[in-house]
Write an enzyme that holds these catalytic residues in place. Sequence first.
Site, short mmCIF file in Angstrom:
data_model
loop_
_atom_site.label_atom_id
_atom_site.label_comp_id
_atom_site.label_asym_id
_atom_site.label_seq_id
_atom_site.Cartn_x
_atom_site.Cartn_y
_atom_site.Cartn_z
N CYS A 1 18.05 27.85 -47.32
CA CYS A 1 16.78 27.23 -47.57
C CYS A 1 15.87 27.98 -48.64
O CYS A 1 14.97 27.52 -49.07
CB CYS A 1 15.96 27.24 -45.91
N GLU B 1 11.20 26.04 -38.74
CA GLU B 1 11.39 26.65 -40.36
C GLU B 1 12.03 25.27 -40.92
O GLU B 1 13.43 25.22 -40.49
CB GLU B 1 12.40 27.77 -40.02
N GLU C 1 14.43 18.50 -52.00
CA GLU C 1 15.40 19.38 -51.42
C GLU C 1 16.88 18.83 -51.45
O GLU C 1 17.23 17.76 -50.82
CB GLU C 1 15.27 20.13 -50.05
N LYS D 1 21.26 25.39 -28.24
CA LYS D 1 21.74 24.04 -28.71
C LYS D 1 22.27 24.59 -30.15
O LYS D 1 21.24 24.32 -31.03
CB LYS D 1 21.08 22.82 -28.62
#
Length: 515
Positions: free
Chosen positions: A305, A271, A405, A196
């Site tokens: 990231c 992650e 973030e 997906k």
Amino acid sequence: MNETQSLAQASDSGGPATGSDHVPTFRLYVAGEWVESTSGGTFESRNPADRRDVVGRFQAGTRADLAMAIRAAELAFPAWRATPAPRRGELLFRFGELMARHKERLARAMTREMGKVLAEARGDVQEGIDIAYLMAGEGRRMFGDTVPSELPDKWAMSIRQPIGIAGIITPWNFPIAIPCWKMMPALVAGNTVVFKPASDTPHCATLLVELLAEAGLPPGVVNLVTGTGADIGEALVESPDVSVISFTGNSATGRRIAELAGRRLKRVALELGGKNAVVVLRDADLDLAVDGIVWSAFGTTGQRCTACSRVIVERPVVDELVARLTERASRLKLGSGLDETVDVGPLVNGAALEKVESYVEVGRSEGELVCGGSRVTHGELAHGNFFAPSIFTGVRAMDRIGQEEIFGPVLSVIAVADYAEAMTAANQTRYGLSASIFTRDVNTAFRAVRDFETGIVYVNAGTTGAETHLPFGGWKETGNGHREAGHAALDTYTEWKSIYVDFSGKLQRAQIDNQ
């Protein structure tokens, strides 16, 4: 197969013939066939550098579509598991060769769909090639352990075995590399896959699956279902037939996945986010530090990231470093990544643009904006999601822009007195993916390698970049302890089995008879 052929052969590949409006429509891939969704609905993928440019229309997959994909993977699993691992590896090697052959086509498709500049897109594809070759080799290694038994005439060893169906849920920022990071170890270990992809990059996923099919993977071994996280992602996680989930994305979604999977005691590899720091000490090579920071902070428009979002610098060199960073950032050229002269592409979508803009407003109350700080809307850039590379000074370690973030081209500069304060500031975050230090002192460099609470540490380089033969992942809320890349990636997709063969001809009771 070139780009024209890919569309012309639509009835046999990802989409039907181009419609009257010249926008191709792509399909799901289930049990070795390209099929339309049971919903009959589609959604569009648009070029973030020019929102007028529609890349294609993609199937709005449903839970019924997903159920068919899971069933196809379930039916394919016994034969794929029984396929010798070296043979599985040969198919992955063939896939890697196909990616290498079509590297430029894949890179250009990626730049058009998610915005990163061509040089980075080529690197993204190369990571996919690298992990395909690495995991192809694991087909002939797949090491277990053979150890001496504590009893005579007894053999002791361990082997890896596949888990079953792997649900692969991937982000848009590395739309070739990350799916390959996940699928290659899953496949070489003997698992089947339901994939997906992010709704922002379904075209990249389709091209990838086309090449997997061309490489010769049997029907049902890899299945592609496009659609929303709510419709497809949650159902994939909740399915009792899917044995392991691998997800890369934001922390809130990761927590939700962990909760849903935990109800079934399902293995989950997460992650998640990062708030990565570059530490610059007073003895650093500032030219090198500036190069590393600019690349880490503004490459991929800060949408990595591992992107550097904090620079922690000793006070004696903070003014000079900020001046150099500001000068460099202000000269970066924005535009479509298909233009080889462009340094910084667009943000992926309007929501990302609004998020960055909101954090810049937060930053105005926490620090001093010395560069950027606004959308870029002049000329052709008005049709894209462009935001100027932005730098704040005077930020404190616990400020919001120093802790949360942002996932965009926003850099915070935090001044500190010495290495001890720098190390504390670097670690004073809930994330722990990547960190770097610039110093000429080898002793301090090794202290940083020891002290930084991150899964990746760089010395005299930025925070970005990873080689596929080493584990990739982070500490703390960056993930849940699993690793991607390297042979550690196999741990996510395999179960260990310990085997004892007693050829003594009598009952031996392990520790009872070994006292």
